[in-house]
Design a protein around this motif. Structure first.
Motif, PDB file in Angstrom:
ATOM      1  N   MET A   4      21.330   4.090 -40.565  1.00 30.61           N
ATOM      2  CA  MET A   4      20.725   5.387 -40.868  1.00 30.61           C
ATOM      3  C   MET A   4      21.396   6.036 -42.085  1.00 30.61           C
ATOM      4  SD  MET A   4      18.497   7.679 -40.090  1.00 30.61           S
ATOM      5  CE  MET A   4      18.172   9.426 -40.358  1.00 30.61           C
ATOM      6  N   ILE A   5      22.720   6.107 -42.083  1.00 33.93           N
ATOM      7  CA  ILE A   5      23.440   6.752 -43.182  1.00 33.93           C
ATOM      8  C   ILE A   5      23.307   5.946 -44.458  1.00 33.93           C
ATOM      9  CG2 ILE A   5      25.723   7.489 -43.958  1.00 33.93           C
ATOM     10  CD1 ILE A   5      26.417   8.145 -41.112  1.00 33.93           C
ATOM     11  N   LYS A   6      23.229   4.608 -44.346  1.00 36.60           N
ATOM     12  CA  LYS A   6      23.106   3.766 -45.529  1.00 36.60           C
ATOM     13  C   LYS A   6      21.829   4.049 -46.309  1.00 36.60           C
ATOM     14  CE  LYS A   6      25.876  -0.156 -43.902  1.00 36.60           C
ATOM     15  NZ  LYS A   6      25.854  -1.609 -43.597  1.00 36.60           N
ATOM     16  N   LYS A   7      20.815   4.549 -45.635  1.00 42.17           N
ATOM     17  CA  LYS A   7      19.539   4.804 -46.281  1.00 42.17           C
ATOM     18  C   LYS A   7      19.524   6.135 -47.037  1.00 42.17           C
ATOM     19  CE  LYS A   7      16.973   2.150 -42.805  1.00 42.17           C
ATOM     20  NZ  LYS A   7      15.885   2.185 -41.780  1.00 42.17           N
TER      21      LYS A   7
ATOM     22  N   VAL B  60      22.484  12.913 -52.186  1.00 39.53           N
ATOM     23  CA  VAL B  60      22.273  13.681 -50.953  1.00 39.53           C
ATOM     24  C   VAL B  60      23.455  13.465 -50.007  1.00 39.53           C
ATOM     25  CG1 VAL B  60      20.772  13.991 -48.949  1.00 39.53           C
ATOM     26  CG2 VAL B  60      19.775  13.548 -51.199  1.00 39.53           C
ATOM     27  N   TYR B  61      23.944  12.230 -49.964  1.00 36.70           N
ATOM     28  CA  TYR B  61      25.078  11.910 -49.097  1.00 36.70           C
ATOM     29  C   TYR B  61      26.300  12.748 -49.473  1.00 36.70           C
ATOM     30  CZ  TYR B  61      28.811   9.200 -46.881  1.00 36.70           C
ATOM     31  OH  TYR B  61      29.896   8.824 -46.133  1.00 36.70           O
TER      32      TYR B  61
ATOM     33  N   LYS C  52      25.355  16.802 -49.104  1.00 38.15           N
ATOM     34  CA  LYS C  52      25.042  17.287 -47.752  1.00 38.15           C
ATOM     35  C   LYS C  52      26.022  16.761 -46.711  1.00 38.15           C
ATOM     36  CE  LYS C  52      21.216  19.302 -49.180  1.00 38.15           C
ATOM     37  NZ  LYS C  52      21.028  20.778 -49.154  1.00 38.15           N
ATOM     38  N   PHE C  53      26.084  15.437 -46.596  1.00 42.12           N
ATOM     39  CA  PHE C  53      26.854  14.840 -45.502  1.00 42.12           C
ATOM     40  C   PHE C  53      28.353  14.864 -45.767  1.00 42.12           C
ATOM     41  CE2 PHE C  53      28.772  11.243 -43.284  1.00 42.12           C
ATOM     42  CZ  PHE C  53      28.341  11.474 -41.983  1.00 42.12           C
ATOM     43  N   TRP C  54      28.788  14.318 -46.913  1.00 40.32           N
ATOM     44  CA  TRP C  54      30.221  14.184 -47.171  1.00 40.32           C
ATOM     45  C   TRP C  54      30.898  15.538 -47.320  1.00 40.32           C
ATOM     46  CZ3 TRP C  54      33.744  10.752 -46.383  1.00 40.32           C
ATOM     47  CH2 TRP C  54      34.991  10.873 -47.002  1.00 40.32           C
ATOM     48  N   LYS C  55      30.240  16.488 -47.918  1.00 38.59           N
ATOM     49  CA  LYS C  55      30.827  17.819 -48.096  1.00 38.59           C
ATOM     50  C   LYS C  55      31.112  18.475 -46.748  1.00 38.59           C
ATOM     51  CE  LYS C  55      29.465  20.177 -51.588  1.00 38.59           C
ATOM     52  NZ  LYS C  55      28.649  21.004 -52.516  1.00 38.59           N
TER      53      LYS C  55
END
Length: 340
Positions: free
Chosen positions: A1-4, A9-10, A13-16
């Motif tokens: 899921m995360i690889k996509k 955006v990663y 959104k996610f890493w931050k």
């Protein structure tokens, strides 16, 4: 899921939001450590702003590069200017920059990634020169500078360093202080010293002697070698070695244990460069006589003002005979008028 997820955006959104949690997960969650390591992102010498994954780093590794190089510090600017990355960057190797306090703990929790072990460039074990010609050149330099290395270890810095060796990581810096493979780097020592509670284990690691790596191509090291070969009892050579060690401590990220001696040595060098006798007495401050005289003058002035005020008061209350007669005449006229 995360690889996509798209890389931008990663990161945005996610890493931050969860970057620190993932690093902590690598440290604490042993069963999922390998999977979480694929989500890690670090700054590196490959790009001035973008962060990289460990997979991308391995894809860009040079031929015959066996280890993932990293350097930790308090901010990107400090790491970029670290003496430990000088030769690596010059030879085109990519170095991961660990700029957050949790980063070095995270990498230490990872024994390897995709078959590649990690190498802290501030510790022993860095092996860049692997060719036969390079090894022969290094052996020749070690033989040439053996008198200096021995003198530093046994005389000038005998209580401060574990040993002195020829460096493989320096190009512009004359020397640097390198920790053992299981010792503390300067950054890690700073993090540990900031902890509220210290224990005996921390004291043991903090007091470990480090290896002094010297740059045989630097003019200061060459000049120091010439002085030692001429006379091992040269006081100037000893002073230079001690100042170089102190600067190596600071440049390597460690804290100076004796700042008083360091400042004294710097002052001695300043005296010598300016041709000033170190025994020249410092000019004494002038005595505070002028201030005392000014105070006395102020007191005299105050006394004179007080006397002047008393005279004015006396003048206003004392009447002259003419004034007394002038005041008595109306009273006599009034008495005569009453009798009539």
């Amino acid at each position: 899921m995360i690889k996509k997820i798209d890389s931008e955006v990663y990161m945005d959104k996610f890493w931050k939001q969860f970057g620190t949690n993932i690093k902590l997960g690598v440290i604490e969650d042993h069963s999922n450590r390998t999977r979480l390591a694929k989500l890690l992102r670090f700054q590196s010498s490959d790009h001035p702003t973008n962060q990289t994954s460990l997979e991308s780093y391995i894809e860009r590794m040079k031929d015959k590069q066996e280890k993932i190089y990293f350097c930790a510090g308090n901010g990107r600017e400090e790491v970029e200017n670290s003496p430990f990355v000088e030769r690596l960057l010059k030879k085109g190797y990519e170095v991961l920059y660990l700029t957050e306090p949790v980063d070095e703990y995270t990498i230490q929790a990872l024994p390897e990634f995709d078959g590649k072990r990690f190498q802290n460039v501030a510790k022993e074990g860095l092996d860049i020169d692997q060719g036969e010609v390079a090894k022969e050149r290094k052996e020749a330099l070690e033989k040439e500078f053996e008198p200096l290395a021995k003198w530093l270890k046994e005389s000038a810095l005998k209580d401060k360093i574990e040993k002195a060796v020829i460096t493989e990581r320096l190009t512009e810096t004359p020397c640097a202080l390198v920790a053992s493979q299981y010792g503390w780097s300067g950054n890690f020592e700073r993090l540990q010293s900031s902890q509220r509670y210290q224990n005996q284990k921390n004291t043991f690691y903090a007091n470990q002697k480090k290896t002094l790596e010297i740059n045989p191509r630097h003019p200061l090291i060459k000049t120091l070698l010439a002085k030692v070969e001429a006379s091992e009892d040269d006081e100037q050579a000893t002073t230079i070695a001690q100042v170089m060690f102190d600067t190596a401590v600071l440049r390597s990220g460690y804290a100076l244990k004796d700042q008083v001696d360091f400042s004294k040595r710097i002052m001695q060098m300043l005296y010598k460069n300016l041709d000033i006798d170190p025994n020249t007495p410092i000019e004494e401050e002038p005595a505070e006589v002028e201030e005392a005289e000014e105070d006395e003058e102020e007191v005299d002035a105050d006394d004179e003002e007080d006397e002047g005020e008393e005279e004015v008061v006396g003048e206003t209350t004392t009447e002259t005979p003419a004034e007394e007669a002038a005041t008595e005449a109306p009273e006599a006229e009034q008495e005569t008028h009453d009798e009539l």
